[in-house]
Design an enzyme around this catalytic site. Structure first.
Site, PDB file in Angstrom:
ATOM      1  N   GLU A   1      42.645  35.669  36.843  1.00  0.00           N
ATOM      2  CA  GLU A   1      41.618  36.231  37.724  1.00  0.00           C
ATOM      3  C   GLU A   1      42.263  36.891  38.928  1.00  0.00           C
ATOM      4  OE1 GLU A   1      38.829  33.174  38.918  1.00  0.00           O
ATOM      5  OE2 GLU A   1      38.083  34.328  40.626  1.00  0.00           O
TER       6      GLU A   1
ATOM      7  N   ASP B   1      41.070  38.221  42.343  1.00  0.00           N
ATOM      8  CA  ASP B   1      39.969  38.367  43.293  1.00  0.00           C
ATOM      9  C   ASP B   1      40.295  39.466  44.292  1.00  0.00           C
ATOM     10  OD1 ASP B   1      38.505  36.347  42.096  1.00  0.00           O
ATOM     11  OD2 ASP B   1      39.418  34.787  43.338  1.00  0.00           O
TER      12      ASP B   1
ATOM     13  N   GLU C   1      36.450  38.733  48.028  1.00  0.00           N
ATOM     14  CA  GLU C   1      35.484  37.641  48.169  1.00  0.00           C
ATOM     15  C   GLU C   1      35.114  37.648  49.634  1.00  0.00           C
ATOM     16  OE1 GLU C   1      35.798  34.082  45.421  1.00  0.00           O
ATOM     17  OE2 GLU C   1      37.837  34.314  46.185  1.00  0.00           O
TER      18      GLU C   1
ATOM     19  N   HIS D   1      44.937  34.839  41.122  1.00  0.00           N
ATOM     20  CA  HIS D   1      45.010  33.506  40.496  1.00  0.00           C
ATOM     21  C   HIS D   1      45.689  33.705  39.149  1.00  0.00           C
ATOM     22  CE1 HIS D   1      41.887  31.350  42.973  1.00  0.00           C
ATOM     23  NE2 HIS D   1      41.414  32.576  43.126  1.00  0.00           N
TER      24      HIS D   1
END
Ligand SMILES: *[C@@H]1O[C@H](CO)[C@@H](O)[C@H](O)[C@H]1NC(C)=O
Ligand SMILES: *[C@@H]1O[C@H](CO)[C@@H](O)[C@H](O)[C@H]1NC(C)=O
Ligand SMILES: *[C@@H]1O[C@H](CO)[C@@H](O)[C@H](O)[C@H]1NC(C)=O
Length: 436
Positions: free
Chosen positions: A214, A216, A219, A230
């Site tokens: 993942e 990101d 956010e 991640h």
């Protein structure tokens, strides 16, 4: 958990029927984005917005009886994992009416208390991904997220013969928390071992989770923001079992194949409190542009952030934490940050920056969502976390100006049902081609 998951699917497979219901026609909204080759030289492409399967009406095939109500399975239709997938059908979605999702032209509006995902490639090294965002309507406790996951572009249709719905119906989700609140994984129900949530009337935790890398990109709410890779040792979607999944939903957060914490850059957390927020350098009371560059490859990949607002390009704030250098995410930054904050450093064990670079090069699916946090009230993003720390002495615990009492989902949902995030003007291309 209320979360709006919308995948932008560039490739939509034909639905053949987990089974597909026919009570509500599935009509995807189109959303345009731009692929650039050089500054000022971009071509428009049309993507489709698809709501995640998890938020769809799930009913006994050929009728209107529920297979899942609130946070519990219908034990007749869903006695076990496999029969559930053959007895139940997920239906089309009324994007605006039920979910508050409006796509028009190059913009997508997500309303809170709606649910709803999108696939594109950021592609290989030395590329950038840019979008405009309006977070002015996102208070403490909410997270308007735009991110990439290594889920199958066809939603797992080819890999799992019992998944008859595929990308058109938003199946196949995975992320680095190895979510266990998914109703179907690998074409089977997540029925056996399902425990309804104690505080979320619409969710539960099942015996299986679905893991994948993942990235990101974004956010954020109007108070704080973080960009966080991640990595996972197994990059592509894989199913995990029980607490061995690790992540937010499991007893041991670090037991799985992914790095649940990631290596985050949140300006406030990195010591600069007047950089991001209402009236600050990046003024969240107004729309702005977010640029994320992926420079270099393997462990040497650097993730660089710029903002553009009012015609000005704004470099990311640089860390003022002693012993942590720079304004971008690199392996060195992660090494230094984890050491300075005393945080567990899992990303290294899960392939680190090299696996993140590999995931990006393999192509990922873009997900946009708006969610609140039944596990930690989003305090890790916008407040003090862990709550009992003193941000002046425990470096890394101060993450934003929100009160430690803020962000409880019950409060957020009752006080801000109309909270909204708008993503628009998505562009990708080689470095420096999409902005300025
Ligand atoms: C549960 O499923 C059975 C069929 O398998 C159906 O008859 C029943 O109405 C369903 N229950 C609910 C609450 O919809
Ligand atoms: C169903 O899934 C659970 C975990 O969720 C697993 O323990 C069980 O063995 C599975 N059942 C079958 C029949 O595969
Ligand atoms: C992109 O722009 C930045 C800032 O103007 C510059 O430092 C960098 O060298 C440029 N990169 C490329 C590949 O053109």
């Amino acid at each position: 958990m209320y979360r709006s998951l919308v995948f932008a699917a560039s490739l939509l497979s034909v639905a053949r029927g987990q089974l597909v219901g026919t009570e509500q026609t599935e009509t995807h909204s189109g959303m345009t984005w731009q692929s650039c080759t050089a500054k000022g030289s971009c071509t428009s492409k049309t993507g489709k917005v698809v709501i995640d399967a998890n938020w769809r009406w799930l009913h006994v095939k050929g009728g209107y009886n529920n297979c899942y109500t609130g946070n519990e399975w219908n034990t007749t239709a869903c006695k076990d994992n496999k029969s559930c997938a053959t007895n139940c059908a997920m239906d089309g979605a009324d994007y605006k009416g039920t979910y508050g999702i409006t796509a028009s032209g190059n913009s997508l509006q997500l309303k809170f208390i709606t649910k709803g995902s999108y696939s594109t490639n950021i592609g290989s090294r030395n590329s950038e991904f840019t979008f405009d965002v309006d977070v002015s309507g996102l208070p403490c406790g909410l997270n308007g997220a735009l991110y990439f996951v290594s889920m199958d572009a066809d939603g797992g249709l080819k890999k799992y013969s019992t998944n008859k719905a595929g990308a058109k119906y938003g199946t196949g989700y995975c992320d680095a928390q190895c979510p266990r609140d998914l109703k179907f994984i690998n074409g089977e129900g997540n029925v056996e071992g399902w425990a309804p949530s104690v505080n979320d009337a619409n969710a539960g935790v099942g015996g299986h989770g679905s893991c994948c890398a993942e990235m990101d990109i974004w956010e954020a709410n109007s108070v704080s923001t973080a960009v966080t890779p991640h990595s996972c040792s197994t990059i592509e979607q894989s199913r995990c079992n029980g607490d061995d999944c690790g992540g937010t939903y499991s007893a041991d957060r670090y037991a799985g194949v992914c790095d649940p914490d990631g290596c985050d850059f949140n300006s406030y957390r990195m010591g600069v409190k007047d950089f991001y927020g209402k009236g600050k350098t990046v003024d969240t009371s107004k729309k702005f542009t977010v640029v994320t560059q992926f420079i270099g490859t393997c462990n040497a990949m650097e993730i660089k952030r710029f903002y553009v607002q009012g015609g000005k390009t704004i470099a990311n704030s640089a860390s003022t934490i002693p012993g942590v250098d720079g304004n971008s995410i690199t392996t060195k930054f992660c090494d230094q940050q984890k050491a300075a904050f005393g945080d567990k450093y899992t990303s290294k064990d899960k392939g680190g920056m090299a696996n993140m670079a590999k995931a990006l090069a393999n192509g990922m699916v873009l997900v946009m969502s708006l969610w609140d946090d039944y596990y930690s009230n989003m305090l890790w993003l916008d407040s003090r976390y862990p709550r009992d720390k003193n941000p002046d002495t425990d470096l890394g615990s101060g993450r934003g100006d929100c009160e430690t009492t803020s962000g409880a989902p019950a409060d957020v949902e009752s006080q801000h049902p109309d909270a909204t995030v708008i993503y628009s003007n998505i562009k990708s291309g080689p470095l420096n081609s999409t902005f300025g």
